[in-house]
Design an enzyme around this catalytic site. Sequence first.
Site, short mmCIF file in Angstrom:
data_model
loop_
_atom_site.label_atom_id
_atom_site.label_comp_id
_atom_site.label_asym_id
_atom_site.label_seq_id
_atom_site.Cartn_x
_atom_site.Cartn_y
_atom_site.Cartn_z
N PHE A 152 92.92 58.70 32.72
CA PHE A 152 93.49 59.19 31.48
C PHE A 152 92.39 59.87 30.68
O PHE A 152 91.25 59.38 30.63
CB PHE A 152 93.96 58.00 30.63
CG PHE A 152 95.38 57.60 30.89
CD1 PHE A 152 96.21 58.33 31.70
CD2 PHE A 152 95.88 56.46 30.28
CE1 PHE A 152 97.52 57.94 31.91
CE2 PHE A 152 97.19 56.05 30.48
CZ PHE A 152 98.00 56.81 31.30
N HIS A 174 97.68 50.30 41.87
CA HIS A 174 96.64 50.87 41.02
C HIS A 174 96.05 49.75 40.16
O HIS A 174 96.69 49.30 39.21
CB HIS A 174 97.22 51.99 40.15
CG HIS A 174 96.17 52.81 39.47
ND1 HIS A 174 94.89 52.36 39.24
CD2 HIS A 174 96.21 54.07 38.98
CE1 HIS A 174 94.18 53.30 38.64
NE2 HIS A 174 94.96 54.35 38.46
N CYS A 208 90.93 54.39 34.06
CA CYS A 208 91.09 54.12 35.49
C CYS A 208 89.91 54.56 36.36
O CYS A 208 89.95 54.40 37.56
CB CYS A 208 92.39 54.74 35.97
SG CYS A 208 93.77 54.06 35.05
N HIS A 250 90.92 58.85 44.80
CA HIS A 250 91.57 58.23 43.65
C HIS A 250 93.02 57.94 44.07
O HIS A 250 93.52 56.86 43.84
CB HIS A 250 91.49 59.14 42.44
CG HIS A 250 92.00 58.51 41.19
ND1 HIS A 250 91.46 57.35 40.69
CD2 HIS A 250 93.00 58.85 40.35
CE1 HIS A 250 92.12 57.01 39.58
NE2 HIS A 250 93.05 57.90 39.36
N GLU A 275 94.07 66.38 43.31
CA GLU A 275 92.89 65.86 43.99
C GLU A 275 92.67 66.62 45.30
O GLU A 275 91.54 67.01 45.63
CB GLU A 275 93.07 64.36 44.27
CG GLU A 275 91.83 63.70 44.86
CD GLU A 275 91.91 62.17 44.87
OE1 GLU A 275 93.01 61.62 44.63
OE2 GLU A 275 90.87 61.53 45.14
N LYS A 332 94.86 52.47 47.31
CA LYS A 332 95.92 52.11 46.35
C LYS A 332 97.25 51.94 47.07
O LYS A 332 98.17 51.31 46.54
CB LYS A 332 96.04 53.18 45.26
CG LYS A 332 94.84 53.18 44.31
CD LYS A 332 95.05 54.10 43.12
CE LYS A 332 93.86 54.09 42.19
NZ LYS A 332 92.66 54.75 42.73
#
Lengths: 85, 402, 356
Positions: B389, B329, B163, B294, B305, B324
């Site tokens: 990930f 996403h 991602c 993110h 974050e 997002k």
Amino acid sequence: MTTAIQQHLDEIREIAAEVLEIEPEEITETSSFAEEHEADSLRAIEILARIEKKYNVEIPQAELPKMVNLRAVYDVVAQHAGWAA
Amino acid sequence: MRRRVVITGLGPVSSVGIGTEEFATALQQGESGISPISSFDATGFPHRMAGEVPAFDPKQMLEHLDPREWGRTSLFAAAAARLAVQDSGIDPAALSRARAGSSIGTTSGESQVIEELTAQWVAGSLKDLDPALIRATPASRLAVAVNRELGLTGEALTLSTACSASNYALGHAYATLATGEADYMIAGGADSVCRWAHAGFYRLGALTEFVCSPFDRDRSGILTGEGGAALFLEPLESAERRGARIYAEVLGYGLNCDASHMVAPDPVSIAECMRRAHRKAGIDAAQVDYICAHGTGTPANDAMETQAVLEVFGPKPPPISSIKSMLGHTMGAASGFGAIASALGIARQFIPPTINFRTPDPQMPGIDPVAGVARPARLRVVQNNGFAFGGNNAITILGEVA
Amino acid sequence: MSTPRLLDAGIVVTGVGPVSRHAIGRAELAGVATEWSDSPARDEWLRPLDAFDAARRLGRKGWRALPPAARYAMVAARLAGEDARLDADLDGNLVGVVLGTNFAADETVDRFDRAVLAEGVRGISPLEAPNFSINVAASQVSVDRGYRAFNITLIDLFTAGSSALWTACQALEDGRAPVALAGAAEGRPPRQSTEVLAPTLDEGAACLLCLETTDHAAARAARPLGQVRAGAQLFVPAAVVEAPDRLDALTHSLLDGAVRALPAGLSGVDVDVVRPPASARAEAVAAAAIRWTAARTDAALVGGPDGGRAAAQASATAPLRLASQLARRTTASRALVQVVIGPEGHLVVLVLSPTA
């Protein structure tokens, strides 16, 4: 302790041991999954998922924080599966 | 001698708009691209919303590729690249003769093609498999699709760092241009909504049901999304020579890896990645005017974050928003859309919003998510976060050309 | 068009970590003679990786929920680190990881998708769910070793491992870390890959090289196996493949430029042209590289008159061939040029010199 309870405990112990990659004997009813057996959140969800599948029950993820050791897992499952106490 | 690198073309193919103008308008107004899933039969799935791009018509956008020979994700990548080149105003024939290549990021590659093959397999047998589909499977065809569509002979690199892959791709393209290995690069990412990724995120407990609300106290997860994001990059000197419109300069990028857990983000490591990005870009944290987060909308991501942001920027960090909330996403394309939004913000002086934000999270003090609609602001330096990930962190830093 | 990048900062190879059905570890690899030409076996398309024992290599726990490619990558990384004699206490912030792969996630994705079709989302194991992300192999190397500098995954059917080596060199030269483990790891390929790679494929393989800046290697008195001097990657379009003169112009100028990075005083250049047997397109590009080699009096092809075709380990094939030559090199006076050609048009060139 009745044999039904013992049998369920043993089955759950087996599942937890497999997920935590340890021997079933290493898990006592009160040994902490996180602190003594290095369980992380993912392994905890995995234990929950395998139990759901095995007993065909639905256990909300909100119950996860309670499922800290074998006994606690048994109690949560018993409640949702309707096992007699 | 390293060359300065600028962004002169944008190619968003997204659920809130295709092309720079539609996408910019949607960002400014805080539009949602979320709708009921139509890519696969979601009946029986507990959650059935996603950010799909039903308006995507590759036939209309592509000049060379035959859409029948390529999977949806490759087509997203190629269409986005074509748009970015058109937006840059460069002569496509000159481009294909130049030292030009592409680096494209993805999480799941040709996920819909794989899915269709599985369905055919399950329904029939090996010999029933459609050979055209089989040829379309390899995920590495993403960058190949871009090079073929544009006739490029430079590298065709497909990165699959999940991602944050678009930020790796953008960083790689920037480095390639800065060192003189190439003269033009297309960077970006693409992914498609698919059954197994949707199910996988659900199974991880990361998927929310209807609304993605990053930074909100009651946020409950991601929605999957799709699309293609591409940026056209060239050295500053080349952009000035041809009188191109410059959106923003790529100042640098930082990478690192948590090296601790596949899915649990590590705030200390993320903070370190931010510092690396600042160092590499030659800026101080205090110079950052906006952070394109993110911001997946999972309880864990946004908390970690934020923790990293507060550690690096102190108790009063710059505004931080998550697109997002609008797109869902988009996986491998996510930080590419983040980069496009950041470049647009710099060029047109606005901060993209976080939509669906209602209640501040008391656990995240000092966070200004730019709720609801865009806010006018002059942005000199923007930080674009991408995490993934495996703890694969990649952060790009864009800035006004000074 | 593309020009090769000549490296300023010296980068050396200080260790190799091969995991394949031919050899696990450098000693075994050095003992295998000419394994890297595929001899197609008509009765089998998939050869097992019998020699690999995860429990013996990785210990009792921590790997069981990981896909095979991640296990191979972890072992390859450990082997490369041991071969390079990397200090076990080396600060993980100084080491990056770049891995090429194609099939690290295929098996998982296939299984998940069937399970979802058959029984819905409950068919997916949460613990295995992250394994649908193809960067699982590279990520687990970092998790296992604590390598934090960077972690990059590249995909391309054949050239990804070589791209990974080159990308690691670029990152080291860019000052992102002094050490990188780079190469490829592959899991079980889908059967249709035989059509573009080779009639017989291996169930899995991995090969990581330990790359290091010369300064870092010298400071710890490492023994380099070779020095990377230049590299390039580009894409050869079909129109160029079909025109031999254009193809020669492109590849020959690229190779001429690349060997300019070599120091004076070498006795010659060994050229390793690596390409899959099942691709006519790759073969055409290989022919151009072979013509370049034939035209130079000081150059010789590795692997016989046609160089030998090989692709059974997909993107790990070329790194394995490179590691095998580095592990076996006896003459310290010849350079090594590896030309890796994929079925879609990818071309990666790596130029190495012996180290003094």
